[in-house]
Design a protein around this motif. Structure first.
Motif, PDB file in Angstrom:
ATOM      1  N   GLY A 195     -14.050 -24.037  49.078  1.00 44.83           N
ATOM      2  CA  GLY A 195     -13.958 -22.644  48.411  1.00 44.83           C
ATOM      3  C   GLY A 195     -14.460 -22.781  46.671  1.00 44.83           C
ATOM      4  N   LEU A 196     -13.896 -23.890  46.267  1.00 42.42           N
ATOM      5  CA  LEU A 196     -14.318 -24.153  44.802  1.00 42.42           C
ATOM      6  C   LEU A 196     -15.962 -24.248  44.487  1.00 42.42           C
ATOM      7  CD1 LEU A 196     -12.543 -24.091  42.196  1.00 42.42           C
ATOM      8  CD2 LEU A 196     -12.432 -26.577  42.463  1.00 42.42           C
ATOM      9  N   ALA A 197     -16.313 -25.139  45.663  1.00 42.04           N
ATOM     10  CA  ALA A 197     -17.854 -25.189  45.565  1.00 42.04           C
ATOM     11  C   ALA A 197     -18.330 -23.675  45.741  1.00 42.04           C
ATOM     12  CB  ALA A 197     -18.319 -26.000  46.717  1.00 42.04           C
ATOM     13  N   PHE A 198     -18.015 -23.016  46.686  1.00 43.05           N
ATOM     14  CA  PHE A 198     -18.719 -21.733  46.712  1.00 43.05           C
ATOM     15  C   PHE A 198     -18.307 -21.019  45.458  1.00 43.05           C
ATOM     16  CE2 PHE A 198     -18.443 -17.167  48.125  1.00 43.05           C
ATOM     17  CZ  PHE A 198     -18.999 -17.104  48.917  1.00 43.05           C
ATOM     18  N   GLN A 199     -17.486 -20.966  44.704  1.00 39.41           N
ATOM     19  CA  GLN A 199     -17.305 -20.293  43.312  1.00 39.41           C
ATOM     20  C   GLN A 199     -18.201 -20.784  42.594  1.00 39.41           C
ATOM     21  OE1 GLN A 199     -15.227 -17.295  43.268  1.00 39.41           O
ATOM     22  NE2 GLN A 199     -16.602 -17.341  41.257  1.00 39.41           N
ATOM     23  N   PHE A 200     -18.542 -21.973  42.449  1.00 42.54           N
ATOM     24  CA  PHE A 200     -19.587 -22.762  41.602  1.00 42.54           C
ATOM     25  C   PHE A 200     -20.923 -22.153  42.058  1.00 42.54           C
ATOM     26  CE2 PHE A 200     -16.535 -26.011  40.275  1.00 42.54           C
ATOM     27  CZ  PHE A 200     -16.933 -26.196  38.710  1.00 42.54           C
ATOM     28  N   VAL A 201     -21.327 -21.970  43.117  1.00 43.67           N
ATOM     29  CA  VAL A 201     -22.359 -21.711  43.592  1.00 43.67           C
ATOM     30  C   VAL A 201     -22.539 -20.046  43.186  1.00 43.67           C
ATOM     31  CG1 VAL A 201     -24.204 -21.157  45.549  1.00 43.67           C
ATOM     32  CG2 VAL A 201     -22.771 -23.120  45.597  1.00 43.67           C
ATOM     33  N   VAL A 229     -17.248 -20.946  30.906  1.00 42.30           N
ATOM     34  CA  VAL A 229     -16.255 -21.317  30.244  1.00 42.30           C
ATOM     35  C   VAL A 229     -16.651 -23.106  29.876  1.00 42.30           C
ATOM     36  CG1 VAL A 229     -13.898 -22.236  30.560  1.00 42.30           C
ATOM     37  CG2 VAL A 229     -14.653 -19.892  31.202  1.00 42.30           C
ATOM     38  N   HIS A 230     -17.193 -23.766  30.797  1.00 43.68           N
ATOM     39  CA  HIS A 230     -17.588 -24.840  30.455  1.00 43.68           C
ATOM     40  C   HIS A 230     -18.404 -25.203  29.310  1.00 43.68           C
ATOM     41  CE1 HIS A 230     -19.932 -28.690  30.564  1.00 43.68           C
ATOM     42  NE2 HIS A 230     -18.853 -29.210  31.202  1.00 43.68           N
ATOM     43  N   ALA A 231     -19.419 -24.152  28.969  1.00 47.22           N
ATOM     44  CA  ALA A 231     -20.423 -23.912  27.983  1.00 47.22           C
ATOM     45  C   ALA A 231     -19.424 -23.700  26.603  1.00 47.22           C
ATOM     46  CB  ALA A 231     -21.532 -23.110  27.782  1.00 47.22           C
ATOM     47  N   LEU A 232     -18.478 -22.709  26.685  1.00 46.33           N
ATOM     48  CA  LEU A 232     -17.794 -22.134  25.502  1.00 46.33           C
ATOM     49  C   LEU A 232     -16.884 -23.323  24.921  1.00 46.33           C
ATOM     50  CD1 LEU A 232     -16.686 -18.673  26.655  1.00 46.33           C
ATOM     51  CD2 LEU A 232     -18.166 -19.095  24.748  1.00 46.33           C
ATOM     52  N   THR A 233     -16.383 -24.047  26.035  1.00 47.56           N
ATOM     53  CA  THR A 233     -15.633 -25.197  25.731  1.00 47.56           C
ATOM     54  C   THR A 233     -16.286 -26.773  25.429  1.00 47.56           C
ATOM     55  OG1 THR A 233     -14.903 -25.478  27.858  1.00 47.56           O
ATOM     56  CG2 THR A 233     -13.570 -23.962  26.648  1.00 47.56           C
ATOM     57  N   SER A 234     -17.460 -26.692  25.424  1.00 48.86           N
ATOM     58  CA  SER A 234     -18.286 -27.917  25.388  1.00 48.86           C
ATOM     59  C   SER A 234     -18.372 -28.447  23.844  1.00 48.86           C
ATOM     60  CB  SER A 234     -19.867 -27.405  26.002  1.00 48.86           C
ATOM     61  OG  SER A 234     -20.496 -26.809  24.985  1.00 48.86           O
ATOM     62  N   ASP A 235     -18.391 -28.024  22.655  1.00 48.24           N
ATOM     63  CA  ASP A 235     -18.176 -28.509  21.483  1.00 48.24           C
ATOM     64  C   ASP A 235     -19.608 -28.868  21.173  1.00 48.24           C
ATOM     65  OD1 ASP A 235     -17.274 -28.504  18.902  1.00 48.24           O
ATOM     66  OD2 ASP A 235     -16.395 -31.063  19.482  1.00 48.24           O
ATOM     67  N   LEU A 287     -11.030 -24.603  30.502  1.00 49.03           N
ATOM     68  CA  LEU A 287     -11.682 -24.841  31.830  1.00 49.03           C
ATOM     69  C   LEU A 287     -10.689 -25.145  33.017  1.00 49.03           C
ATOM     70  CD1 LEU A 287     -14.506 -25.285  32.865  1.00 49.03           C
ATOM     71  CD2 LEU A 287     -14.504 -27.899  32.504  1.00 49.03           C
ATOM     72  N   ALA A 288      -9.406 -25.879  32.399  1.00 48.10           N
ATOM     73  CA  ALA A 288      -8.398 -25.909  33.607  1.00 48.10           C
ATOM     74  C   ALA A 288      -7.986 -24.944  34.179  1.00 48.10           C
ATOM     75  CB  ALA A 288      -7.271 -26.884  32.951  1.00 48.10           C
ATOM     76  N   GLU A 289      -7.928 -23.776  33.194  1.00 52.93           N
ATOM     77  CA  GLU A 289      -7.152 -22.421  33.591  1.00 52.93           C
ATOM     78  C   GLU A 289      -8.272 -21.586  34.437  1.00 52.93           C
ATOM     79  OE1 GLU A 289      -4.866 -20.006  30.377  1.00 52.93           O
ATOM     80  OE2 GLU A 289      -6.577 -20.793  29.602  1.00 52.93           O
ATOM     81  N   CYS A 290      -9.599 -21.996  34.183  1.00 54.63           N
ATOM     82  CA  CYS A 290     -10.499 -21.238  34.801  1.00 54.63           C
ATOM     83  C   CYS A 290     -10.910 -22.209  36.272  1.00 54.63           C
ATOM     84  CB  CYS A 290     -11.880 -21.511  34.180  1.00 54.63           C
ATOM     85  SG  CYS A 290     -13.100 -20.336  34.555  1.00 54.63           S
ATOM     86  N   ARG A 348     -23.330  -9.922  31.005  1.00 56.33           N
ATOM     87  CA  ARG A 348     -23.373  -8.414  30.627  1.00 56.33           C
ATOM     88  C   ARG A 348     -21.804  -8.140  30.421  1.00 56.33           C
ATOM     89  NH1 ARG A 348     -28.266  -5.429  31.310  1.00 56.33           N
ATOM     90  NH2 ARG A 348     -29.143  -7.044  32.746  1.00 56.33           N
ATOM     91  N   CYS A 349     -20.908  -8.325  31.459  1.00 57.94           N
ATOM     92  CA  CYS A 349     -19.413  -7.807  31.369  1.00 57.94           C
ATOM     93  C   CYS A 349     -18.738  -9.250  30.819  1.00 57.94           C
ATOM     94  CB  CYS A 349     -19.100  -7.483  32.817  1.00 57.94           C
ATOM     95  SG  CYS A 349     -19.238  -8.740  33.940  1.00 57.94           S
ATOM     96  N   ARG A 350     -19.325 -10.110  30.231  1.00 57.46           N
ATOM     97  CA  ARG A 350     -18.967 -11.096  29.561  1.00 57.46           C
ATOM     98  C   ARG A 350     -17.618 -11.966  30.422  1.00 57.46           C
ATOM     99  NH1 ARG A 350     -18.821  -8.943  23.226  1.00 57.46           N
ATOM    100  NH2 ARG A 350     -20.677  -7.639  23.789  1.00 57.46           N
ATOM    101  N   LYS A 351     -18.144 -11.928  31.606  1.00 58.73           N
ATOM    102  CA  LYS A 351     -17.043 -12.740  32.590  1.00 58.73           C
ATOM    103  C   LYS A 351     -17.004 -14.207  31.996  1.00 58.73           C
ATOM    104  CE  LYS A 351     -16.188 -11.813  36.833  1.00 58.73           C
ATOM    105  NZ  LYS A 351     -16.515 -10.643  37.757  1.00 58.73           N
ATOM    106  N   LYS A 352     -15.834 -14.640  32.522  1.00 58.08           N
ATOM    107  CA  LYS A 352     -15.551 -16.084  32.037  1.00 58.08           C
ATOM    108  C   LYS A 352     -15.720 -16.887  33.405  1.00 58.08           C
ATOM    109  CE  LYS A 352     -14.022 -15.242  27.613  1.00 58.08           C
ATOM    110  NZ  LYS A 352     -13.836 -13.756  27.823  1.00 58.08           N
ATOM    111  N   SER A 353     -16.765 -17.176  33.637  1.00 55.49           N
ATOM    112  CA  SER A 353     -17.129 -17.799  34.892  1.00 55.49           C
ATOM    113  C   SER A 353     -17.054 -19.313  34.644  1.00 55.49           C
ATOM    114  CB  SER A 353     -18.605 -17.457  35.559  1.00 55.49           C
ATOM    115  OG  SER A 353     -19.453 -17.956  34.779  1.00 55.49           O
ATOM    116  N   LEU A 354     -17.020 -20.256  35.667  1.00 53.02           N
ATOM    117  CA  LEU A 354     -16.935 -21.658  35.439  1.00 53.02           C
ATOM    118  C   LEU A 354     -17.962 -22.322  34.440  1.00 53.02           C
ATOM    119  CD1 LEU A 354     -15.697 -22.422  39.157  1.00 53.02           C
ATOM    120  CD2 LEU A 354     -14.504 -23.115  36.981  1.00 53.02           C
TER     121      LEU A 354
END
Lengths: 354, 354
Positions: free
Chosen positions: A233-239, A270-276, A189-192, A261-267
């Motif tokens: 800007g970061l909020a913009f990316q979240f939206v 990635v939060h879900a993938l690393t959520s355990d 998540l930090a990288e993302c 579809r293109c398996r993006k690693k959006s915020l």
């Protein structure tokens, strides 16, 4: 001090009819003619591509009517930042055009790199004019944006151009990381967050402070405006990432569930993938399968992001970032209509649906 | 005043063992560490691409040994132009690095756009790292080149950066025209010369004057050095086009008759096509056929260019441009070793075989 955001009693951002703050239309009105003058300096072939990309013409070069151009968010930030520094908006008109051109340089190249075929409900430039033409048009825009800003009569023109070029470097590094992420299943998540700060935050931070730089404002004011822009800007990316999962294709102009579809690693992803969580593991399983995801699996993946709590997290982050952004504005300690309009713009970014 | 070119009695350019003027090795020695420092500022992924492209590393990131990098022609011009203005070469070290980086930005993108798979006897960056990586690495280099030049402590840094960005714009317009020409059979010689002036002349003109700009030389000296560089740049393109037809693949690192294979509209080819000779009409017929040219037809096409008198014309143009270039140097009226070395460099450009 309390900042008046442009919202009515129900918390909805005040509209100029279309739901957008009036400073956006004002920015388009002020910066449009400057953009037109600058784009005319490109060679004919690149000009055709750029004018199409900006929504000014159709693919055959005829003047386009009623085509949706950009929102002019970055120009509006640039103009308002000059006003916060006590200068007239006119001081930042060239800078406003320059940040918009750098933004469009990145769109031209990103659409090509990401293989995106639609933008603002129209075929992307590379699908119309070819890959080489899109690369060159972007190159031409980047060089021209920096050149015109250096020509600005302000004594701070060179400093402002350095900021713009540094932001461009961060934007390129962010896009580079985003592309790397597509081939990696171990993105943290930090990288993302760092990627998003570069890809989207840097140019918004530059836009929100460049007018103040040209107005030769106190460095403290420039820094606070930059920090405000980075949070927005970061909020913009979240939206953007939320719209990439649950946005309405009719308003976003992008295909439904395109990011999955293109398996993006959006915020949120990635939060879900690393959520355990069990839902995160379901998503991981879907993202790890070699075959393309079926329509059912795409909806399953979107549900997994929601079940992992990542939609709620991303929505809460938007609110937190907006609050942080407003705190930076308040810390400038110069209340006034420009600060209020910046606050309204930040709120609009977080509440937009396209 | 007579300028001493670095040639011996037989007219052959004096060599430092490898046949190249010593100022090229000197430029690589002075500018190399600066380039290394600058490239380190790119993000890791872009750095890998750029370091490979510059010949510093192999595709796997290991330090490359004995790989041929660039000739450092542009850095050498930049350093010498500072010396012509009476300043130490050190004044132009950052500018020399910046022009070299802009040159490499254009190579990264041009190889991709032209579909070229080999450069300096190695696979091109886009074939190794992919198209998106090559686009981004070029973008990153362009932004960084302008940024570092703006950081230069010289009072003329902003002016020099404007020159660099203007030259970049002309370079992009030239490459744009070159690509357009591939789909057109009615390219005039005037258009072709203008294309070459943009694609190759502009950055060489900038390189040959940027050191003098940073040294705050008299504008007359800056203008004469720029005119010198423009002539050398056009001569450079003529030699490139001749090598693209009759160069030895072992020394050029490019496939034999590559320009004819992709039906390039290079200067000698356009001269032949517009020559109103029987040979020109033969070439026109071959270039107009829809099928790819056979090996026999490629050799026939090369012979037609020669029969039309276009090889001899291009060779004569090289000599004429060299003489013009030297006249610009003489008109500066400041004889000295830097002027002599510039003259030697111009002669080397015209006589090179790779």
């Amino acid at each position: 001090m309390t900042i008046q955001t442009e919202t009515d009693q129900t918390g909805v951002v005040q509209s100029s009819g279309s739901g957008a703050p009036t400073c956006l239309a004002e920015a388009r009105r002020l910066v449009g003619p400057e953009l037109a003058r600058i784009v005319e300096r490109l060679d004919d072939a690149n000009q055709i591509v750029v004018r199409y990309h900006l929504g000014w013409t159709d693919a055959d070069g005829a003047v386009a009517d009623g085509v949706e151009g950009g929102k002019a968010l970055r120009p509006a930030l640039a103009l308002l930042s000059a006003r916060v520094a006590g200068a007239p908006a006119a001081v930042a008109v060239t800078a406003a055009a320059a940040v918009e051109l750098v933004h469009n340089f990145s769109l031209l190249h990103d659409d090509l790199m990401d293989g995106d075929t639609q933008r603002r409900h129209r075929p992307t430039a590379w699908t119309v004019f070819g890959r080489a033409a899109a690369v060159l048009a972007g190159d031409g825009l980047l060089a021209l944006a920096a050149e015109v800003l250096l020509e600005d009569p302000s004594a701070a023109a060179a400093t402002a151009t350095r900021s713009l070029l540094a932001a461009t470097g961060q934007l390129v590094a962010g896009q580079s990381a985003d592309l790397q992420f597509e081939d990696r299943m171990d993105v943290s998540l930090a990288e993302c967050l760092q990627m998003a700060a570069g890809k989207t935050g840097a140019l918004l931070a530059c836009s929100a402070s460049i007018g103040a730089q040209l107005a030769q404002a106190d460095p403290y004011v420039v820094a606070r405006l930059g920090a405000f822009g980075a949070e927005v800007g970061l909020a913009f990316q979240f939206v953007d990432d939320l719209l990439g999962l649950w946005g309405d294709p009719a308003t976003t102009g992008k295909p439904v569930l395109a990011d999955l579809r293109c398996r993006k690693k959006s915020l949120p992803i990635v939060h879900a993938l690393t959520s355990d969580t069990a839902a995160g593991k379901r998503l991981d399983g879907l993202y790890s399968q070699p075959e393309p995801l079926t329509e059912d699996q795409l909806h399953e993946a979107a549900a997994a992001v929601e079940d992992a709590g990542s939609r709620a997290w991303a929505e809460a982050e938007c609110d937190r970032l907006l609050a942080e952004a407003l705190r930076h504005l308040e810390s400038i300690g110069q209340p006034g209509s420009a600060v209020d309009e910046l606050a309204g713009l930040a709120a609009f970014v977080v509440r937009r649906n396209s």
